[in-house]
Design a protein around this motif. Structure first.
Motif, short mmCIF file in Angstrom:
data_model
loop_
_atom_site.label_atom_id
_atom_site.label_comp_id
_atom_site.label_asym_id
_atom_site.label_seq_id
_atom_site.Cartn_x
_atom_site.Cartn_y
_atom_site.Cartn_z
N ASN A 103 52.91 -4.40 11.02
CA ASN A 103 51.79 -4.30 11.81
C ASN A 103 52.02 -3.45 12.51
OD1 ASN A 103 50.60 -6.37 11.28
ND2 ASN A 103 51.64 -7.62 12.26
N ARG A 104 53.16 -2.91 12.74
CA ARG A 104 53.96 -1.53 13.84
C ARG A 104 53.02 -0.77 12.72
NH1 ARG A 104 56.73 -2.11 18.58
NH2 ARG A 104 57.07 -4.61 19.04
N VAL A 105 53.49 -0.46 12.05
CA VAL A 105 53.33 0.71 10.85
C VAL A 105 52.00 0.89 10.25
CG1 VAL A 105 53.67 1.55 8.40
CG2 VAL A 105 55.91 0.49 9.58
N LYS A 106 51.44 -0.34 10.15
CA LYS A 106 49.99 0.49 9.91
C LYS A 106 49.40 0.78 11.12
CE LYS A 106 45.85 -3.24 8.53
NZ LYS A 106 45.67 -4.82 8.20
N THR A 107 49.78 0.52 12.18
CA THR A 107 49.01 1.10 13.69
C THR A 107 49.41 2.77 13.94
OG1 THR A 107 50.37 0.66 15.20
CG2 THR A 107 48.35 -0.89 14.58
N GLY A 108 50.43 3.26 13.31
CA GLY A 108 50.98 4.53 12.78
C GLY A 108 51.91 4.62 13.26
N GLU A 109 52.93 3.80 13.85
CA GLU A 109 54.29 3.69 14.71
C GLU A 109 55.30 3.87 13.84
OE1 GLU A 109 57.07 0.80 17.60
OE2 GLU A 109 54.64 0.35 16.88
N PRO A 110 56.06 4.88 13.55
CA PRO A 110 57.12 5.09 12.71
C PRO A 110 58.14 4.15 12.38
CG PRO A 110 57.79 6.01 15.00
CD PRO A 110 56.35 5.53 15.24
N PHE A 115 61.30 -1.39 13.33
CA PHE A 115 62.69 -2.01 13.48
C PHE A 115 63.05 -2.25 14.52
CE2 PHE A 115 61.89 -1.69 8.65
CZ PHE A 115 62.41 -2.74 8.54
N GLU A 116 63.62 -1.01 15.38
CA GLU A 116 63.98 -1.17 16.55
C GLU A 116 63.67 -1.93 17.92
OE1 GLU A 116 66.00 2.34 20.61
OE2 GLU A 116 64.17 2.73 18.59
N ALA A 117 62.23 -2.35 17.97
CA ALA A 117 61.04 -3.21 18.33
C ALA A 117 61.48 -5.16 18.33
CB ALA A 117 59.96 -2.93 17.82
N GLN A 118 62.31 -4.94 17.22
CA GLN A 118 63.18 -6.56 16.52
C GLN A 118 64.17 -7.08 17.35
OE1 GLN A 118 60.27 -7.43 15.01
NE2 GLN A 118 59.48 -5.09 15.49
N SER A 119 64.33 -8.04 17.47
CA SER A 119 66.02 -8.53 18.33
C SER A 119 66.44 -8.96 17.18
CB SER A 119 65.38 -9.81 19.17
OG SER A 119 65.09 -10.88 18.23
N GLY A 120 68.39 -8.23 17.08
CA GLY A 120 68.87 -8.41 15.81
C GLY A 120 69.12 -7.61 15.30
#
Length: 401
Positions: A103-110, A115-120
């Motif tokens: 979803n983040r990549v879909k909105t244009g995020e690198p 992946f950095e936004a994911q815990s662990g």
């Protein structure tokens, strides 16, 4: 970042719940609404002291990256590859993380930021992705990361396998002692109480302790569990991590082995990052955060400041007084010859082999030591229990004579 449970419906009307990470509930709601989802609710995920946060398991994560690299090489777009791999994940938690990444990549995020936004997710992984995005060579840096994790995972499995037998032996010894003190010794106490004869002081002391253990076994077990839980809760705090690391490093024999293992991990991590095209200082910062030992991590942190001032990496690490001389000498040669990543890889291989050899030698001494201690304790208990019987036998023989 905090974790939230989001209830949403996709464009086909399918309702689902996912665990996602975000700075705020509003930010998470806006992100999914922008991606075309209908958001019903966003609730903070319950957890005590951050215990709801999980680390990504390395083996499934390694398999995912191998599949991800294969799909990218085959010409599939990154977003399509992520969505495809998300559907086949067995872990619901990891599947929800990949959905969030998509979803983040879909909105244009690198990809690195997603992946950095994911815990662990390992810091080294996101840094590696960032280096690949900047250099335009994502496939190559992913391949280097996969090779790094494969070697690290294999080495970790070897170390774990070497600790299985001593751990099993220690468990059996503990179970045997618990059985003797809670079952065998109290039965002997009942027997001697019925006989009513005077017992040696050694036997009396052992029987008294056995009776007390049997009566208070439940309380002893609860106290043990409470101590273990308390120590675990303390170990996940910042102060507790420092204490645990100090104990590890200070252990005789095993302290040096642990330190060498951390140096090997640091060297391999730094080598992989430098080979991916990342500059030295950012690579050192990432390597410092990837190390388990707080002592080694702080040493690398202090070396970073001197590297920024223009000093060589070898001299900066030597000044910390933590790194073995051999490692800094090899790093110095790598800097002088312009082959630092290759030399760091050699440092890692040398110390990994050294750790495996030293650990095998140490365990080969510990195993017989455990057996000897167990034998001494069992013999002491048996002598204490049967001493009155021997005394009665001697008295009966004397009376007949």
């Amino acid at each position: 970042m905090a974790e939230f449970v989001i209830k949403l419906a996709d464009e086909r009307g399918r309702v689902q719940e996912q665990v996602q990470t975000a700075s705020t509930a509003e930010e998470l709601r806006a992100r999914f609404a922008h991606a075309g989802y209908h958001v019903f609710s966003v609730k903070a995920r319950s957890g005590i002291g951050g215990m709801g946060r999980r680390k990504v398991k390395l083996e499934p994560f390694l398999i995912f990256n191998q599949q991800f690299l294969t799909l990218i090489r085959a010409g599939l777009p990154i977003l399509g590859s992520l969505q495809m791999l998300s559907k086949i994940q067995k872990s619901a938690y990891f599947r929800s993380q990949l959905d969030d990444v998509s979803n983040r990549v879909k909105t244009g995020e690198p990809l690195s930021g997603a992946f950095e936004a994911q815990s662990g997710v390992p810091v080294m992984y996101t840094t590696t992705l960032l280096a690949g995005e900047r250099s335009g060579n994502l496939q190559e840096v992913l391949e280097r990361y996969i090779n790094f994790q494969r070697v690290s995972l294999t080495f970790r499995k070897k170390l774990t396998a070497s600790l299985i037998y001593p751990g099993l032996l220690l468990t059996i010894v503990t179970g045997l002692l618990v059985f003797m003190f809670t079952v065998v010794i109290p039965q002997f106490a009942q027997l001697y109480d019925q006989m009513g004869s005077k017992l040696p002081e050694l036997t009396v002391g052992l029987l008294t302790f056995g009776k007390w253990t049997q009566r208070n076994f439940l309380w002893i077990l609860l106290a043990f569990v409470a101590v273990v839980v308390g120590l675990w809760r303390y170990s996940i705090t910042d102060k507790g991590r420092d204490t645990v690391d100090s104990v590890r490093v200070g252990l005789p024999v095993f302290g040096k082995i642990w330190l060498k293992y951390q140096v090997a991990l640091f060297s391999r991590t730094l080598s992989t990052l430098l080979s991916g095209g990342l500059p030295l200082v950012p690579s050192l910062e990432t390597a410092a955060r990837s190390i388990s030992s707080r002592k080694v991590s702080r040493a690398v942190g202090s070396a970073i400041s001197t590297v920024r001032e223009g000093k060589s990496l070898a001299d900066s690490l030597t000044n910390t007084g933590v790194f073995p001389d051999l490692s800094t000498e090899m790093i110095s040669v790598g800097e002088q010859t312009g082959a630092l990543p290759q030399m760091l890889n050699s440092v890692a291989e040398f110390f990994e082999e050294d750790v495996a050899t030293a650990l095998t030698a140490a365990l080969s001494l510990i195993e017989p030591a455990i057996l000897i201690v167990m034998g001494v304790v069992v013999v002491f208990i048996l002598i204490s229990l049967y001493l009155p019987i021997f005394s009665l036998g001697s008295a009966a023989s004397g009376g007949q004579g």
